[in-house]
Every structure is written in structure tokens, then in C-alpha cells.
Design an enzyme around this catalytic site. Structure first.
Site, short mmCIF file in Angstrom:
data_model
loop_
_atom_site.label_atom_id
_atom_site.label_comp_id
_atom_site.label_asym_id
_atom_site.label_seq_id
_atom_site.Cartn_x
_atom_site.Cartn_y
_atom_site.Cartn_z
N HIS A 14 0.88 -1.19 0.00
CA HIS A 14 0.00 0.00 0.00
C HIS A 14 0.91 1.23 0.00
O HIS A 14 1.46 1.59 1.03
CB HIS A 14 -0.90 0.01 1.23
CG HIS A 14 -1.88 1.16 1.25
ND1 HIS A 14 -3.17 1.00 1.67
CD2 HIS A 14 -1.76 2.47 0.92
CE1 HIS A 14 -3.80 2.16 1.60
NE2 HIS A 14 -2.95 3.07 1.14
N HIS A 16 1.65 5.35 -1.63
CA HIS A 16 1.32 6.55 -2.39
C HIS A 16 2.61 7.16 -2.94
O HIS A 16 3.52 7.48 -2.17
CB HIS A 16 0.62 7.58 -1.50
CG HIS A 16 -0.70 7.13 -0.99
ND1 HIS A 16 -1.89 7.33 -1.68
CD2 HIS A 16 -1.04 6.47 0.15
CE1 HIS A 16 -2.90 6.82 -0.98
NE2 HIS A 16 -2.40 6.28 0.12
N LEU A 17 2.67 7.31 -4.25
CA LEU A 17 3.82 7.93 -4.89
C LEU A 17 3.51 9.31 -5.45
O LEU A 17 4.42 10.04 -5.86
CB LEU A 17 4.36 7.04 -6.02
CG LEU A 17 5.09 5.77 -5.59
CD1 LEU A 17 5.47 4.94 -6.81
CD2 LEU A 17 6.33 6.09 -4.76
N ARG A 18 2.22 9.66 -5.54
CA ARG A 18 1.80 10.92 -6.14
C ARG A 18 2.26 10.97 -7.60
O ARG A 18 2.33 9.96 -8.27
CB ARG A 18 2.31 12.12 -5.33
CG ARG A 18 2.10 12.05 -3.83
CD ARG A 18 0.66 11.89 -3.42
NE ARG A 18 0.52 11.99 -1.97
CZ ARG A 18 -0.50 11.49 -1.29
NH1 ARG A 18 -1.46 10.84 -1.93
NH2 ARG A 18 -0.58 11.63 0.02
N ASN A 42 -5.20 7.21 -6.33
CA ASN A 42 -5.99 8.42 -6.03
C ASN A 42 -5.24 9.70 -6.40
O ASN A 42 -4.99 10.57 -5.59
CB ASN A 42 -6.42 8.45 -4.56
CG ASN A 42 -5.25 8.42 -3.58
OD1 ASN A 42 -4.19 7.88 -3.88
ND2 ASN A 42 -5.46 9.00 -2.41
N LYS A 100 -9.00 -0.49 -6.17
CA LYS A 100 -9.09 0.21 -4.88
C LYS A 100 -10.47 0.82 -4.69
O LYS A 100 -10.96 1.57 -5.53
CB LYS A 100 -8.03 1.33 -4.80
CG LYS A 100 -8.04 2.10 -3.48
CD LYS A 100 -7.74 1.19 -2.29
CE LYS A 100 -7.81 1.97 -0.97
NZ LYS A 100 -6.58 2.72 -0.68
N HIS A 137 -10.50 0.90 1.46
CA HIS A 137 -10.31 1.86 2.55
C HIS A 137 -11.52 1.67 3.45
O HIS A 137 -12.63 2.11 3.13
CB HIS A 137 -10.23 3.29 2.01
CG HIS A 137 -10.03 4.31 3.10
ND1 HIS A 137 -8.84 5.00 3.24
CD2 HIS A 137 -10.84 4.75 4.09
CE1 HIS A 137 -8.93 5.81 4.29
NE2 HIS A 137 -10.14 5.67 4.81
N HIS A 175 -4.76 -0.85 5.74
CA HIS A 175 -4.39 -0.05 6.92
C HIS A 175 -5.39 -0.19 8.07
O HIS A 175 -5.97 0.78 8.54
CB HIS A 175 -4.17 1.42 6.57
CG HIS A 175 -5.22 2.06 5.70
ND1 HIS A 175 -6.58 1.91 5.90
CD2 HIS A 175 -5.09 2.86 4.62
CE1 HIS A 175 -7.22 2.60 5.00
NE2 HIS A 175 -6.35 3.19 4.20
N LEU A 220 -5.21 9.13 8.04
CA LEU A 220 -6.52 8.50 7.92
C LEU A 220 -6.32 7.10 7.37
O LEU A 220 -5.64 6.94 6.34
CB LEU A 220 -7.44 9.31 7.00
CG LEU A 220 -7.97 10.61 7.58
CD1 LEU A 220 -8.76 11.39 6.52
CD2 LEU A 220 -8.85 10.36 8.81
N ASP A 248 1.24 2.51 3.59
CA ASP A 248 0.41 3.70 3.38
C ASP A 248 1.27 4.96 3.49
O ASP A 248 0.80 6.00 3.95
CB ASP A 248 -0.76 3.74 4.35
CG ASP A 248 -1.82 4.77 3.96
OD1 ASP A 248 -1.85 5.19 2.80
OD2 ASP A 248 -2.63 5.17 4.84
N HIS A 252 3.08 14.44 1.87
CA HIS A 252 2.50 15.77 1.69
C HIS A 252 3.57 16.78 2.06
O HIS A 252 4.37 16.54 2.97
CB HIS A 252 1.29 15.99 2.62
CG HIS A 252 0.12 15.11 2.33
ND1 HIS A 252 -0.72 15.32 1.26
CD2 HIS A 252 -0.38 14.03 2.98
CE1 HIS A 252 -1.68 14.40 1.26
NE2 HIS A 252 -1.49 13.60 2.29
N ALA A 264 -3.98 14.52 5.60
CA ALA A 264 -3.76 13.29 6.37
C ALA A 264 -2.71 12.43 5.69
O ALA A 264 -2.74 12.23 4.48
CB ALA A 264 -5.07 12.51 6.47
#
Length: 346
Positions: A14, A16-18, A42, A100, A137, A175, A220, A248, A252, A264
């Protein structure tokens, strides 16, 4: 005196790489230690088709520094307009490894998520037919539900009914943050797994709120009571194959975290493996770290375990991690566990 442990190279189930400048900055932090990762879809706009996933995969691989090896495992963002045939084709090609599910409004960039679960029933049935996992989620977003109860209510109102209505659907509860989530996974068969993050093994809600608001601990699903953290620790270190590492890790910029309405997410890609070695050693379970980080995920997703290895070494002096990762969008704060860590990847 030094102590070391060698394990198969881990995967992150899980992540996030943006995109853009942020992708360029954070991808090396994961690829340094992890062979593969399930990539969250996302973005804005979200990754909703096979073509979107292929283009995003190309951008990730283009951002990978020379000399690093890393395989992005792509996912599609489930919407009420998802085309089951496009999804099936993307899965058959080997490009997409999961779908997802974000309940609309549950977390960062989830506005395009699902509101009416009846509208995605056909997609879920197709996924069960072809064996494509659904990553959820697991929180309801009803205004009358306390934020600390969202996971438990989701299990009762959404997840369990979905699984009963769609036999054979493979589901990953992502998560998990509660003893309720742990207990539900333990009560089910092997079609259900759960990822556990590094930070939820370390922090509880006091870390966010006591002595002032700590925005870099805000995530979150939000961290819960200490009893829940201990339940997660017991699950992760148990050796139970249904519990899987999914960091996760969610970058940011500091400007977006340290504001009146902060984003978050905890960024843990840089120091996750050292922190996990600390946690597993503390719980007398170093011999189970490889299962959690390197074996349980491939087993659930039907992929081979990585052939390469990494070595974690414990030394007499605390490891110094970078406080921030610089990006052209701004600095990203690396998760601080709040205690000295004596492990490092060597």
C-alpha cells in the site's frame, strides 16, 4: 557489538507515490529497500482505466533513478462508472493487480469514490470471477458516525455484506487500525487479508493530540486507542499469513500538513524497515519479520517471493534518519517514531 538479520527483499502492499515533482522525490525512498509496491490510484484525476494505469506506470518507471530496481504494481480506482470489461482486460494483461475502493470522502482525493454500492455490484462480481483483489479503505463517512468508530461500522455495514453477496471475492482490508479489524480478519477465510502500516504499530491517538496537535502524526484512518495499537502489534508479529505490510506512506509537503486544515498521511518510506526491526525485536518476533514484510503479501497476491535479500543491522549508536525529503513542491517530513532506533538497512 552488532546484530544483524537477513530477509528476502520486502514489498510494500500500500503505497502513495503521487505524481510529477513529488513522485521524483519520494520514489527513490521506496525503491532503495522495496522490490515492488501496490500503487494507490488516487491521483487528480484518478487512475480509473487500464490506459490511465499504463500511463502512470510509465511515469513511475521514468522517474526511477539509474541503478535502482523497482516494480510498480498498478491498481484502478473503483467508481460507479468503472467498466468491468476494461478492468478485466487490464488484469489479464498483467498490468493491474488490484482495484481500490474508496468510500466517497473517506480520505485524500477520494471524492470520486463509491456512494452507492449497488452500482458497483457487477464490477465486484467480475473481479470475483477473475480473481482480482479488491483493496478497501475501510471507513464509513456518515456524518453521525464518530471518526474513531468508522472502521468498525464499515465492517458491519459495508464489508461483510459485500463479501457475503460476492462469494469468492478476494479482499484486502487496507491499513486496519482497530482490534475490531484484527478480529474480523481472524474470523474469516483466506480470501480476506489486511495490511498494517508502520506508523499504526507505533503511535496511538495520544501522539496526535497530547501536548499540542502534531500534524505529522495525523493520518486517515486516524490512530486509535492504545488497546488497538497493541492488537495491531500482536497481529503483525504473530506470523499469521493474512496480515501484510502496507506502509500507506503518504507524502504531503510541510505547507500542506502544517496548516489550519492539514492533509492526512505519514511519510514512512525512508525508515520503515528499521522501524519494523525495532518493533519486531521489542515484541520478541524478529524471526517473523520476513513473513510480515516479504512473504505474506506475495502469498496473498499469487506472486513469487523476491529472490534478492536485504540485511538489517543493529549497532550501539542510534540510526540518524533524514528529517525531511526535499522536492520541487516543498519539503516532506519523514515520520519520527519519537524514540531512538538502533537498526538500519546495510
Amino acid at each position: 557489538m552488532t546484530q544483524s538479520i537477513t530477509i528476502r527483499r520486502p514489498d510494500d502492499w500500500h503505497l502513495h507515490l503521487r505524481d510529477g515533482a513529488m513522485l521524483q522525490a519520494v520514489l527513490p525512498e521506496t525503491a532503495r529497500h522495496f522490490a515492488r509496491a501496490i500503487i494507490m490510484p488516487n491521483l487528480v484525476p484518478p487512475v480509473v482505466t487500464g490506459d490511465h494505469a499504463a500511463a502512470y506506470r510509465d511515469r513511475i518507471l521514468s522517474a526511477l533513478p539509474d541503478g535502482m530496481s523497482f516494480e510498480p504494481l498498478m491498481t484502478l480506482y473503483l467508481t460507479e462508472n468503472t467498466d468491468p470489461q476494461d478492468l478485466a482486460a487490464a488484469a489479464a494483461s498483467g498490468l493491474v493487480k488490484a482495484v481500490k475502493l474508496y468510500p466517497a470522502g473517506a480520505t485524500t482525493n477520494s471524492a470520486s469514490g463509491v456512494r452507492d454500492f449497488d452500482k458497483v455490484r457487477g464490477v465486484l462480481e467480475k473481479m470475483a470471477e477473475i480473481g482480482l483483489p479488491l483493496c478497501v479503505h475501510g471507513e464509513v463517512t456518515d456524518a453521525d458516525i464518530d471518526i474513531f468508530d468508522r472502521e468498525a461500522v464499515f465492517i458491519e455495514r459495508v464489508l461483510d455484506p459485500i463479501r457475503r453477496a460476492t462469494p469468492g471475492l478476494r479482499v484486502v482490508m487496507e491499513h486496519i487500525t482497530t482490534a475490531d479489524g484484527v478480529d474480523y480478519v481472524k474470523s474469516q477465510d483466506s480470501d480476506l487479508g489486511a495490511t498494517i502500516t508502520t506508523h499504526h504499530l507505533i503511535i496511538n491517538r495520544n501522539h496526535i493530540l497530547v501536548g499540542g496537535i502534531k500534524p505529522h502524526y495525523y493520518c486517515l484512518p486516524v490512530a486509535k486507542r492504545e488497546t488497538h495499537r497493541l492488537a495491531l502489534r500482536a497481529a503483525a508479529t504473530s506470523g499469521d499469513a493474512r496480515f501484510i505490510l502496507g506502509t500507506d506512506s503518504a507524502p504531503h509537503t510541510d505547507a500542506n500538513k502544517e496548516t489550519a486544515c492539514g492533509c492526512a498521511g505519514c511519510f514512512t518510506a525512508t525508515n520503515t524497515m528499521a522501524l519494523l526491526a525495532h518493533v519486531f525485536e521489542e515484541d520478541g518476533a524478529l524471526d517473523r519479520l520476513e513473513d510480515f514484510a516479504s512473504r505474506n503479501g506475495p502469498r496473498f497476491y499469487g506472486l513469487p517471493v523476491n529472490k534478492d535479500t536485504i540485511t538489517l543491522t543493529k549497532t550501539a549508536e542510534p540510526t540518524v534518519f533524514p528529517q525531511k525529503i526535499d522536492s520541487n513542491d516543498g519539503p516532506v517530513t519523514v515520520f519520527d517514531p519519537g524514540f531512538p532506533v538502533f537498526w538500519t538497512v546495510t
